[in-house]
Design an enzyme around this catalytic site. Structure first.
Site, short mmCIF file in Angstrom:
data_model
loop_
_atom_site.label_atom_id
_atom_site.label_comp_id
_atom_site.label_asym_id
_atom_site.label_seq_id
_atom_site.Cartn_x
_atom_site.Cartn_y
_atom_site.Cartn_z
N ARG A 265 -11.59 -22.10 -23.99
CA ARG A 265 -10.23 -21.56 -23.98
C ARG A 265 -9.36 -22.34 -22.99
O ARG A 265 -9.77 -22.64 -21.87
CB ARG A 265 -10.27 -20.09 -23.56
N GLY B 237 -5.48 -22.15 -21.28
CA GLY B 237 -4.27 -21.32 -21.16
C GLY B 237 -3.02 -22.16 -21.00
O GLY B 237 -2.93 -23.30 -21.49
N GLY C 47 -2.02 -16.48 -19.39
CA GLY C 47 -1.67 -17.63 -20.22
C GLY C 47 -1.22 -17.24 -21.61
O GLY C 47 -0.27 -17.81 -22.16
N THR D 27 -3.62 -19.06 -11.24
CA THR D 27 -3.35 -20.50 -11.12
C THR D 27 -2.83 -20.78 -9.72
O THR D 27 -2.25 -19.91 -9.09
CB THR D 27 -2.24 -20.86 -12.12
N THR E 140 2.29 -18.92 -13.11
CA THR E 140 0.95 -18.35 -12.94
C THR E 140 0.90 -17.02 -13.68
O THR E 140 1.91 -16.34 -13.80
CB THR E 140 0.63 -18.13 -11.45
#
Ligand code: ASP
Length: 290
Positions: free
Chosen positions: A185, A187, A211, A157, A208
């Site tokens: 999906r 997260g 997830g 992320t 980050t």
């Protein structure tokens, strides 16, 4: 109140050939956000400006250059939260160049999480920059997906936290999720409390990493709670990562700013690119390893 910005390029392994790009990308993002603050912009405007830079940079798993899912397609998640507890989020959308800007428009409209076609429709309606979904697939990501290459420079992320001159905090996140994730999906990145949190009375956080590990420990809110009792953000960030490791053994990182403008970060991946700036510094400080 000391205006402050901190950005991250994700908890991951940064190979030697990617150090300069990670460093430069995070520095450019912090510069963009800082310019907004200098121009009198708000914390949310600065978060959006910084993350837009990272979304346009193929070095990072957000926007252009996002990792591909099980169908070989890009699906994007992003969220923003203000310290007034207002928030907006978008997930599993395609063909949106800057999901962080759409998340901000959702926040300004009314707080909610919009996904997939509904999120894309909102993006179109609010005039967000759209493109063919294929146009967000970067060559390197496509080659890795097609050849089933091992991903060394693992997906991540991007995120940003800002404290502006009026004491308002904002946090933001944006990602393409995890490599070959199942289509659909979502997260932690789009989830308040997990990928991000901001409370003007305490601090702001962007996370980050895995997830599926971040969600059950509500990592961003956990890190914010550790700021209680005037604990330094570096210590609070480390305690949050330690809690994640002891409870679910995940890999993650987080950046924090407290209500005084102090910054901190921690991660248990090999690296995490970070850049930060405040009104008492001459220039942006940037790191790929702590
Ligand atoms: N946190 C993101 C997700 O799980 C991806 C990452 O940061 O590695 O979707």
């Amino acid at each position: 109140m000391i205006p402050t910005i901190i950005v991250h390029g994700g908890a991951k392994t940064i190979t030697d050939d990617k150090v300069a790009a990670n460093h430069a990308g995070c520095t450019a993002a912090a510069e963009a956000g800082w310019a907004v603050l200098l121009g009198g912009g708000t914390a949310s405007e600065a978060v959006e400006a910084a993350i837009r830079i990272l979304e346009a940079d193929q070095t990072f798993n957000a926007g252009l250059g996002a990792t591909l899912n099980s169908d070989g397609e890009v699906e994007l998640d992003a969220a923003i939260m203000e310290g007034s507890l207002c928030w907006g989020a978008i997930a599993a959308v395609q063909g949106v160049r800057h999901p962080i800007s759409v998340a901000r428009k959702i926040m300004d409209d009314k707080p909610r999480l919009l996904v997939a076609r509904g999120g894309e429709r909102f993006a179109v309606d609010c005039g967000a920059e759209m493109c063919k979904k294929e146009n967000l697939i970067a060559e390197e990501q496509w080659e890795q997906w097609k050849e089933d290459q091992e991903v060394i420079d693992r997906p991540n992320t991007v995120g940003c936290v800002v404290l502006d001159g009026s004491g308002v905090l904002a946090a933001g996140t944006s990602t393409g999720g995890t490599t070959k994730q199942q289509s659909g999906r979502v997260g932690d990145t789009a989830l308040v409390g997990c990928g991000l949190y901001a409370d003007n009375k305490i601090g702001g956080c962007s996370t980050t990493g895995d997830g599926e590990s971040i969600i059950p420990v509500v990592l961003a809110k956990t890190a914010i709670d550790f700021l209680a009792g005037d604990r330094h953000p570096d210590e609070a960030a480390q305690m949050a990562i330690d809690a994640l490791v002891s409870k679910v053994k995940g890999e993650a990182g987080c950046i924090l700013i407290d209500d005084q403008g102090r910054v901190g970060w921690a991660y248990n991946s090999q690296h995490m690119a970070v850049a930060y700036m405040n009104a008492e510094m001459d220039k942006i400080a940037a790191f790929t390893k702590k």
